[in-house]
Motif scaffolding. Structure first.
Motif, mmCIF file in Angstrom:
data_model
loop_
_atom_site.group_PDB
_atom_site.id
_atom_site.type_symbol
_atom_site.label_atom_id
_atom_site.label_comp_id
_atom_site.label_asym_id
_atom_site.label_seq_id
_atom_site.Cartn_x
_atom_site.Cartn_y
_atom_site.Cartn_z
ATOM 1 N N LEU A 189 0.679 -1.143 0.097
ATOM 2 C CA LEU A 189 -0.057 0.130 -0.055
ATOM 3 C C LEU A 189 0.787 1.323 0.141
ATOM 4 O O LEU A 189 0.825 2.063 -0.670
ATOM 5 N N ARG A 190 1.764 1.349 0.818
ATOM 6 C CA ARG A 190 2.852 2.518 0.944
ATOM 7 C C ARG A 190 3.678 2.670 -0.347
ATOM 8 O O ARG A 190 3.869 3.596 -0.794
ATOM 9 N N LYS A 191 4.083 1.494 -1.118
ATOM 10 C CA LYS A 191 4.642 1.322 -2.304
ATOM 11 C C LYS A 191 3.918 2.227 -3.438
ATOM 12 O O LYS A 191 4.428 2.975 -4.195
ATOM 13 N N GLY A 192 2.725 1.820 -3.351
ATOM 14 C CA GLY A 192 1.697 2.077 -4.445
ATOM 15 C C GLY A 192 1.355 3.620 -4.192
ATOM 16 O O GLY A 192 1.107 4.321 -5.309
ATOM 17 N N LEU A 193 0.861 3.862 -3.232
ATOM 18 C CA LEU A 193 0.453 5.269 -2.780
ATOM 19 C C LEU A 193 0.973 6.313 -2.181
ATOM 20 O O LEU A 193 0.592 7.494 -2.205
ATOM 21 N N GLY A 194 2.156 5.763 -1.266
ATOM 22 C CA GLY A 194 2.778 6.809 -0.758
ATOM 23 C C GLY A 194 2.036 7.804 0.253
ATOM 24 O O GLY A 194 1.297 7.405 1.253
ATOM 25 N N ASN A 195 2.416 9.175 0.048
ATOM 26 C CA ASN A 195 1.874 10.294 0.978
ATOM 27 C C ASN A 195 0.540 10.480 0.544
ATOM 28 O O ASN A 195 -0.339 11.305 1.005
ATOM 29 N N LYS A 196 -0.177 9.564 -0.254
ATOM 30 C CA LYS A 196 -1.567 9.666 -0.643
ATOM 31 C C LYS A 196 -2.544 8.797 0.342
ATOM 32 O O LYS A 196 -3.753 8.939 0.161
ATOM 33 N N LEU A 197 -1.978 8.381 1.469
ATOM 34 C CA LEU A 197 -2.687 7.444 2.166
ATOM 35 C C LEU A 197 -2.977 8.108 3.740
ATOM 36 O O LEU A 197 -2.399 9.083 3.933
ATOM 37 N N ILE A 198 -4.563 8.161 4.043
ATOM 38 C CA ILE A 198 -4.597 8.677 5.283
ATOM 39 C C ILE A 198 -4.684 7.581 6.134
ATOM 40 O O ILE A 198 -5.320 6.595 5.951
ATOM 41 N N THR A 199 -3.692 7.612 7.201
ATOM 42 C CA THR A 199 -3.336 6.482 7.983
ATOM 43 C C THR A 199 -3.960 6.761 9.314
ATOM 44 O O THR A 199 -4.026 7.740 9.730
ATOM 45 N N PRO A 200 -4.122 5.536 9.998
ATOM 46 C CA PRO A 200 -4.323 5.705 11.805
ATOM 47 C C PRO A 200 -3.692 6.728 12.366
ATOM 48 O O PRO A 200 -4.059 7.299 13.220
ATOM 49 N N ASP A 201 -2.329 6.847 12.030
ATOM 50 C CA ASP A 201 -1.335 7.477 12.840
ATOM 51 C C ASP A 201 -1.651 9.086 12.467
ATOM 52 O O ASP A 201 -1.919 9.848 13.598
ATOM 53 N N MET A 202 -2.339 9.506 11.441
ATOM 54 C CA MET A 202 -2.657 10.890 11.240
ATOM 55 C C MET A 202 -3.820 11.389 11.688
ATOM 56 O O MET A 202 -3.892 12.477 12.403
ATOM 57 N N VAL A 203 -4.539 10.316 12.019
ATOM 58 C CA VAL A 203 -5.948 10.696 12.736
ATOM 59 C C VAL A 203 -5.761 10.610 14.182
ATOM 60 O O VAL A 203 -6.312 11.452 15.008
ATOM 61 N N ARG A 204 -4.766 9.793 14.785
ATOM 62 C CA ARG A 204 -4.793 9.728 16.257
ATOM 63 C C ARG A 204 -4.027 10.912 16.729
ATOM 64 O O ARG A 204 -4.467 11.475 17.631
ATOM 65 N N GLY A 205 -3.114 11.385 16.039
ATOM 66 C CA GLY A 205 -2.258 12.872 16.340
ATOM 67 C C GLY A 205 -2.033 12.835 17.832
ATOM 68 O O GLY A 205 -1.302 11.707 18.050
ATOM 69 N N LYS A 206 -2.349 13.744 18.539
ATOM 70 C CA LYS A 206 -1.742 13.827 19.811
ATOM 71 C C LYS A 206 -2.648 13.090 20.971
ATOM 72 O O LYS A 206 -2.225 13.174 22.132
#
Length: 353
Positions: A189-206
């Motif tokens: 998934l990361r190889k195919g779309l890279g920074n186009k992914l919305i990941t759990p880490d991005m949503v979890r934040g602080k």
């Protein structure tokens, strides 16, 4: 070339911008329509008839649907897709479906030899329901990326990703999923779309846990989520637990999972019954829910929109269908879209908040 790119941009944006104009809305404040088993091509008639004749106790009517290409679906305005993946780390495991030995087919299978390569393969059922518009996950992701690059301002595309490892009743054994294979899936998934992914880490934040972030409405805004994809692992059992194993709140993972409320990784849920009363309550709390307008061709054959109406009203952010276009395999006018012909609108439950 410029004219082609402009046409693709217009096609990718037209059905969204007229419905959702406020970039400050969160991605859980919209409601989108998408497709079920988005890659799937119809099973060949001779094979369908052969299997049905051999097993008269089982109706195969639920398999009588097919799809236009993923790119055409996205250009039409759909913003949800479903991709099934079968693990094939050595390559070649599914290169010759046994169904091709049971019924003659004039259609060439895997003309470019993609099934011989190591990696995840995309099809519905081993040996039987194997026709697909993209043979490998990497080819699917490449198609998504190409379209997204041509339409950089597109609204988030939600993708349910189902890891499948059921053996074929014709004898072919599936590759069973393990934590290592899930690591490999994330890597693809990361190889195919890279920074186009919305990941759990991005949503979890602080926040301490992913669920805490979701309950505080910490989903990204439409502006921040432009040009991105959000993957949800479509499994409620062992495979889901293997994917989350050693990844608290899905830390480091590329996809979300269907975790029960109260779990630290809870954020997204797949609830097939659109009339389930708990959908609206979950949506109000902040969870993203996918439900279905139809299944197994039943609603389409009856021209029954009751489940679609319930899905719309529920506030589920993602509604899937096999019939964003009327069936080409049986006579029915059934077609799922919003009243204005679009596939994206403000969420009736959360869109005004």
């Amino acid at each position: 070339m410029k004219q082609i790119l402009l046409s693709l941009f217009i096609a990718g944006s037209l059905h969204c911008n007229s419905q959702v104009k406020n970039d400050n809305l969160k991605i859980n404040q919209i409601q989108v329509i998408g497709s079920h088993n988005s890659y799937r091509q119809n099973i060949e008639p001779d094979l369908y008839n052969f299997i049905q004749a051999k097993d008269t106790s089982r109706s195969l009517k639920g398999l009588q649907y097919t799809h236009i290409s993923i790119t055409d679906q996205l250009n039409k305005g759909l913003r949800n897709l479903e991709i099934d993946v079968q693990a094939d780390p050595k390559g070649g495991k599914y290169a010759h479906p046994k169904g091709l030995d049971l019924a003659k087919s004039d259609q060439v299978y895997d003309p470019n030899g993609e099934m011989q390569k190591p990696g995840f393969k995309v099809f519905h059922m081993i040996d039987i329901d194997f026709r697909t518009s993209c043979y490998t996950l990497q080819s699917c992701l490449a198609e998504l990326k190409k379209w997204s690059d041509a339409n950089p301002n597109h609204i988030t595309v939600f993708i349910t990703l189902e890891p499948k490892d059921d053996d074929s009743f014709l004898g072919t054994k599936a590759e069973k999923f393990t934590p290592e294979l899930f690591d490999a899936l994330d890597a693809e998934l990361r190889k195919g779309l890279g920074n186009k992914l919305i990941t759990p880490d991005m949503v979890r934040g602080k926040y301490k846990t992913l669920e805490e972030a979701v309950l505080h409405q910490n989903w990204p805004t439409l502006k921040k989520a432009k040009g991105k994809f959000l993957f949800i692992l479509d499994n409620n059992g062992t495979k889901r637990d293997l994917y989350a194993q050693n990844h608290p709140s899905l830390k480091g993972r590329a996809a979300f999972v269907c975790a029960d409320p109260g779990k630290p990784e809870a954020a997204t849920l797949l609830i097939g019954n659109s009339e389930d009363s708990k959908i609206t309550d979950l949506v109000k709390k902040g969870y993203i829910i996918r439900t279905r307008a139809d299944s197994d061709t039943k609603e389409a054959r009856k021209n029954d929109y009751s489940h679609f109406e319930a899905a719309k009203k529920s506030g589920a952010q993602v509604i899937t269908t096999d019939y964003y276009l009327p069936s080409t395999l049986f006579d029915s006018p059934y077609q799922i879209k919003y009243d204005d012909g679009s596939y994206v609108r403000l969420n009736p439950v959360t869109g005004g908040e």
